[in-house]
Write a protein that holds these residues in place. Structure first.
Motif, PDB file in Angstrom:
ATOM      1  N   ASP A   2       0.844  -1.187   0.000  1.00 47.91           N
ATOM      2  CA  ASP A   2       0.000   0.000   0.000  1.00 47.91           C
ATOM      3  C   ASP A   2       0.886   1.245   0.000  1.00 47.91           C
ATOM      4  O   ASP A   2       1.789   1.361   0.829  1.00 47.91           O
ATOM      5  N   VAL A   3       0.619   2.190  -0.902  1.00 49.08           N
ATOM      6  CA  VAL A   3       1.447   3.402  -0.973  1.00 49.08           C
ATOM      7  C   VAL A   3       1.088   4.415   0.103  1.00 49.08           C
ATOM      8  O   VAL A   3       1.850   5.351   0.353  1.00 49.08           O
ATOM      9  N   GLU A   4      -0.054   4.243   0.756  1.00 41.70           N
ATOM     10  CA  GLU A   4      -0.504   5.186   1.782  1.00 41.70           C
ATOM     11  C   GLU A   4       0.026   4.882   3.180  1.00 41.70           C
ATOM     12  O   GLU A   4       0.221   5.783   3.978  1.00 41.70           O
ATOM     13  N   ARG A   5       0.216   3.603   3.476  1.00 45.83           N
ATOM     14  CA  ARG A   5       0.595   3.232   4.850  1.00 45.83           C
ATOM     15  C   ARG A   5       1.246   1.853   4.867  1.00 45.83           C
ATOM     16  O   ARG A   5       1.048   1.048   3.958  1.00 45.83           O
ATOM     17  N   PRO A   6       1.982   1.538   5.937  1.00 52.86           N
ATOM     18  CA  PRO A   6       2.532   0.182   6.083  1.00 52.86           C
ATOM     19  C   PRO A   6       1.384  -0.803   6.317  1.00 52.86           C
ATOM     20  O   PRO A   6       0.302  -0.419   6.745  1.00 52.86           O
ATOM     21  N   GLU A   7       1.643  -2.072   6.054  1.00 55.54           N
ATOM     22  CA  GLU A   7       0.636  -3.111   6.244  1.00 55.54           C
ATOM     23  C   GLU A   7       1.073  -4.065   7.355  1.00 55.54           C
ATOM     24  O   GLU A   7       2.258  -4.316   7.532  1.00 55.54           O
ATOM     25  N   TYR A   8       0.095  -4.590   8.065  1.00 55.43           N
ATOM     26  CA  TYR A   8       0.311  -5.605   9.093  1.00 55.43           C
ATOM     27  C   TYR A   8      -0.514  -6.813   8.675  1.00 55.43           C
ATOM     28  O   TYR A   8      -1.736  -6.789   8.785  1.00 55.43           O
ATOM     29  N   VAL A  48       3.143  -9.732  10.236  1.00 64.16           N
ATOM     30  CA  VAL A  48       4.340  -9.345   9.498  1.00 64.16           C
ATOM     31  C   VAL A  48       4.181  -7.869   9.145  1.00 64.16           C
ATOM     32  O   VAL A  48       3.101  -7.421   8.752  1.00 64.16           O
ATOM     33  N   LEU A  49       5.224  -7.082   9.372  1.00 66.40           N
ATOM     34  CA  LEU A  49       5.184  -5.650   9.150  1.00 66.40           C
ATOM     35  C   LEU A  49       5.766  -5.346   7.771  1.00 66.40           C
ATOM     36  O   LEU A  49       6.983  -5.442   7.573  1.00 66.40           O
ATOM     37  N   LEU A  50       4.888  -4.998   6.836  1.00 64.78           N
ATOM     38  CA  LEU A  50       5.316  -4.691   5.477  1.00 64.78           C
ATOM     39  C   LEU A  50       5.412  -3.176   5.313  1.00 64.78           C
ATOM     40  O   LEU A  50       4.525  -2.444   5.764  1.00 64.78           O
ATOM     41  N   PRO A  51       6.445  -2.680   4.651  1.00 63.80           N
ATOM     42  CA  PRO A  51       6.625  -1.239   4.496  1.00 63.80           C
ATOM     43  C   PRO A  51       5.629  -0.652   3.499  1.00 63.80           C
ATOM     44  O   PRO A  51       4.965  -1.383   2.756  1.00 63.80           O
TER      45      PRO A  51
END
Length: 102
Positions: A2-8, A48-51
């Protein structure tokens, strides 16, 4: 990504032991990640913390890449990793618990 925010993303973890070192955890998605799919939390070992995605740059998390994981509870696999080992508990980048995305 996501270009707006990190994903969990909710994941299950499996420990892959290798003789002579190089052991690691493998993270697998629990499936659909919509907020209405909370049943997937019951089987999740961590998030998992995705940037954030970078337009013109990295936009996809690929299998085999390493990402930090926020552990949700208990001991994971045979390695004896506990919640206190998770990045959100110790906050130290050098002490991150990471898993390879499968």
């Amino acid at each position: 990504l996501d270009v707006e925010r990190p994903e969990y993303r909710r994941v299950t973890l499996a420990y892959e032991a290798k003789a002579g070192g190089g052991s690691k955890f493998l993270a697998s998605s629990t499936g659909v990640q919509r907020s209405s799919r909370l049943m997937s939390m019951s089987g999740a070992d961590g998030l998992v913390l995705l940037p954030k995605g970078e337009p013109g740059g990295k936009m996809v998390a690929k299998a085999g890449e390493m990402y930090p994981v926020m552990l949700l509870g208990g001991a994971i696999g045979t390695a004896g990793v506990k919640v206190r080992d998770s990045i959100h508990m110790n906050g130290l980048p050098s002490g991150e618990f990471k898993a390879k995305v499968s």
